[in-house]
Enzyme design. Structure first.
Site, PDB file in Angstrom:
ATOM      1  N   THR A   1       0.817  -1.212   0.000  1.00  0.00           N
ATOM      2  CA  THR A   1       0.000   0.000   0.000  1.00  0.00           C
ATOM      3  C   THR A   1       0.851   1.262   0.000  1.00  0.00           C
ATOM      4  O   THR A   1       0.463   2.280  -0.571  1.00  0.00           O
ATOM      5  CB  THR A   1      -0.960  -0.001   1.204  1.00  0.00           C
ATOM      6  OG1 THR A   1      -0.219  -0.235   2.407  1.00  0.00           O
ATOM      7  CG2 THR A   1      -1.998  -1.092   1.054  1.00  0.00           C
ATOM      8  N   THR A   2       2.048   1.218   0.618  1.00  0.00           N
ATOM      9  CA  THR A   2       2.951   2.370   0.570  1.00  0.00           C
ATOM     10  C   THR A   2       3.419   2.626  -0.859  1.00  0.00           C
ATOM     11  O   THR A   2       3.781   3.751  -1.207  1.00  0.00           O
ATOM     12  CB  THR A   2       4.151   2.141   1.499  1.00  0.00           C
ATOM     13  OG1 THR A   2       3.672   1.976   2.840  1.00  0.00           O
ATOM     14  CG2 THR A   2       5.123   3.313   1.473  1.00  0.00           C
TER      15      THR A   2
ATOM     16  N   TYR B   1     -12.738  -0.964   1.367  1.00  0.00           N
ATOM     17  CA  TYR B   1     -14.051  -0.445   0.981  1.00  0.00           C
ATOM     18  C   TYR B   1     -15.165  -1.474   1.121  1.00  0.00           C
ATOM     19  O   TYR B   1     -16.236  -1.170   1.635  1.00  0.00           O
ATOM     20  CB  TYR B   1     -14.058   0.114  -0.450  1.00  0.00           C
ATOM     21  CG  TYR B   1     -15.409   0.741  -0.791  1.00  0.00           C
ATOM     22  CD1 TYR B   1     -15.733   2.001  -0.314  1.00  0.00           C
ATOM     23  CD2 TYR B   1     -16.367   0.045  -1.525  1.00  0.00           C
ATOM     24  CE1 TYR B   1     -16.967   2.560  -0.576  1.00  0.00           C
ATOM     25  CE2 TYR B   1     -17.603   0.595  -1.787  1.00  0.00           C
ATOM     26  CZ  TYR B   1     -17.909   1.859  -1.311  1.00  0.00           C
ATOM     27  OH  TYR B   1     -19.138   2.407  -1.561  1.00  0.00           O
TER      28      TYR B   1
ATOM     29  N   TYR C   1      -2.291  -8.984   5.978  1.00  0.00           N
ATOM     30  CA  TYR C   1      -1.928  -7.602   6.299  1.00  0.00           C
ATOM     31  C   TYR C   1      -3.166  -6.908   6.850  1.00  0.00           C
ATOM     32  O   TYR C   1      -4.140  -6.697   6.138  1.00  0.00           O
ATOM     33  CB  TYR C   1      -1.398  -6.908   5.040  1.00  0.00           C
ATOM     34  CG  TYR C   1      -1.049  -5.437   5.170  1.00  0.00           C
ATOM     35  CD1 TYR C   1      -0.963  -4.794   6.399  1.00  0.00           C
ATOM     36  CD2 TYR C   1      -0.782  -4.683   4.031  1.00  0.00           C
ATOM     37  CE1 TYR C   1      -0.635  -3.456   6.504  1.00  0.00           C
ATOM     38  CE2 TYR C   1      -0.456  -3.342   4.111  1.00  0.00           C
ATOM     39  CZ  TYR C   1      -0.385  -2.737   5.347  1.00  0.00           C
ATOM     40  OH  TYR C   1      -0.071  -1.402   5.428  1.00  0.00           O
TER      41      TYR C   1
ATOM     42  N   ARG D   1      -7.111   1.959   7.367  1.00  0.00           N
ATOM     43  CA  ARG D   1      -7.110   2.246   5.939  1.00  0.00           C
ATOM     44  C   ARG D   1      -8.144   1.425   5.168  1.00  0.00           C
ATOM     45  O   ARG D   1      -8.612   1.842   4.117  1.00  0.00           O
ATOM     46  CB  ARG D   1      -5.713   1.973   5.344  1.00  0.00           C
ATOM     47  CG  ARG D   1      -4.590   2.817   5.935  1.00  0.00           C
ATOM     48  CD  ARG D   1      -4.729   4.300   5.626  1.00  0.00           C
ATOM     49  NE  ARG D   1      -4.557   4.617   4.223  1.00  0.00           N
ATOM     50  CZ  ARG D   1      -3.416   5.078   3.694  1.00  0.00           C
ATOM     51  NH1 ARG D   1      -2.359   5.263   4.462  1.00  0.00           N
ATOM     52  NH2 ARG D   1      -3.344   5.368   2.414  1.00  0.00           N
TER      53      ARG D   1
ATOM     54  N   LYS E   1       1.055  -9.166   8.994  1.00  0.00           N
ATOM     55  CA  LYS E   1       1.641  -7.847   9.199  1.00  0.00           C
ATOM     56  C   LYS E   1       0.666  -7.063  10.055  1.00  0.00           C
ATOM     57  O   LYS E   1      -0.467  -6.782   9.636  1.00  0.00           O
ATOM     58  CB  LYS E   1       1.880  -7.139   7.867  1.00  0.00           C
ATOM     59  CG  LYS E   1       2.395  -5.705   8.008  1.00  0.00           C
ATOM     60  CD  LYS E   1       2.530  -5.020   6.656  1.00  0.00           C
ATOM     61  CE  LYS E   1       2.905  -3.546   6.825  1.00  0.00           C
ATOM     62  NZ  LYS E   1       3.016  -2.835   5.535  1.00  0.00           N
TER      63      LYS E   1
ATOM     64  N   ILE F   1       7.984  -4.604   8.559  1.00  0.00           N
ATOM     65  CA  ILE F   1       7.740  -4.170   7.187  1.00  0.00           C
ATOM     66  C   ILE F   1       7.480  -2.676   7.294  1.00  0.00           C
ATOM     67  O   ILE F   1       6.398  -2.246   7.653  1.00  0.00           O
ATOM     68  CB  ILE F   1       6.564  -4.931   6.555  1.00  0.00           C
ATOM     69  CG1 ILE F   1       6.858  -6.438   6.556  1.00  0.00           C
ATOM     70  CG2 ILE F   1       6.308  -4.443   5.136  1.00  0.00           C
ATOM     71  CD1 ILE F   1       5.693  -7.309   6.096  1.00  0.00           C
TER      72      ILE F   1
END
Length: 292
Positions: free
Chosen positions: A42-43, A106, A132, A137, A161, A202
């Site tokens: 996502t980063t 979402y 994760y 988010r 994660k 991470i």
């Protein structure tokens, strides 16, 4: 895999992926001590990459890392199970060592939906998969019980994660699934997670300061928690500053300010930091030695 950075994705002014810069950033990660890389998490702004771009970023990471004996944990998260399966199959065929899969955003699936989602992805490949959890988010949390059930029932789901910010979950995981691999996904909690049985980090901060993150992880893995705590304390300000706006806005700004990123480019809806936050980041960066 212990010390990993969730890699940013550099863009050119025309918004295309800057492939040369991407390869260079990965080479720097390896040179400064990180023992694995995470492309298109996502980063890495994976939500705004096309499937073709996403897959090509995995290919670039593999090309750089495999020549140096470094492992690749490929991001394959999506809010559509079919898309994650497609990306997972591609990553395995391309040579990825393992997969990192953020929970669907979402959609807000039920816990049963999350279980079926991850089981389907894991069953589509043979390589290890790491869950994760980042509910701030995605809008949905992977419950401890769901993660443990996946770990117990799906052989190639090996860990999670943790970016929930809820340190108490570590106690539950240690009690219910002591063999489950826990990775810190929140830099403010890196040392806490590592000293509580975590196997690695991470990191967002690792994009900027891979040498420091590697040193922290290695100290904690050796049981030298005093050194780990010392390094973690030294990183406290930058760990916080990198979330003054939505990730990855601040980390890309910091890498631009330090000359690691030529072009400060985001894809909408992300935009550069406010003037106030840019000045704030400049002030924080003065306190750290950023190696090239």
């Amino acid at each position: 895999m212990h010390a990993l950075s969730a890699l940013i994705t550099p863009f050119k002014p025309d918004l295309s992926v800057d492939e040369n810069a991407y390869a260079s950033l990965i080479e720097r990660q390896i040179r400064l001590g990180m023992d694995a890389c995470v492309p298109v998490g996502t980063t890495g702004e994976s939500a705004t990459l096309s499937h073709e771009e996403h897959m090509h970023c995995i290919e670039i990471a593999l090309e750089v890392c495999k020549s140096k004996g470094v492992k690749v944990l490929a991001g394959v998260g999506s809010n559509a199970t079919s898309e994650s399966i497609m990306l997972a199959k591609f990553a395995q065929k391309a040579g990825a060592d393992a997969l990192l899969c953020v929970s669907p955003y979402y959609n807000r699936p039920t816990q049963q939906g999350l279980f079926e989602h991850y089981k389907a992805i894991a069953h589509s490949v043979e390589i290890p998969l790491i869950l994760y959890d980042v509910p701030a988010r995605t809008g949905t949390q992977i419950a401890v019980e769901t993660a443990v059930k996946l770990f117990n029932e799906v052989p190639n789901i090996v860990g999670i994660k943790e970016a929930s910010g809820q340190a108490g979950r570590l106690v539950d995981f240690a009690h219910l699934a002591p063999q489950m691999q826990i990775y810190s996904g929140e830099d403010k909690l890196n040392h806490i997670i590592m000293s509580s049985g975590g196997v690695g980090v991470i990191s967002v901060t690792g994009n900027l300061l891979p040498d420091k993150l590697s040193a922290l992880v290695q100290a904690d893995l050796k049981g030298d928690f005093a050194t780990g705590q010392q390094i973690h304390n030294a990183l406290h300000e930058i760990n916080g500053a990198l979330f003054c706006e939505s990730n990855p806005i601040p980390i890309k700004a910091c890498m631009h300010l330090t000359g690691l990123l030529e072009h400060l480019v985001y894809r909408l809806p992300l935009v550069p930091p406010s003037h106030e936050h840019m000045r704030f980041l400049e002030t924080i960066l003065e306190k750290y030695e950023v190696l090239k």
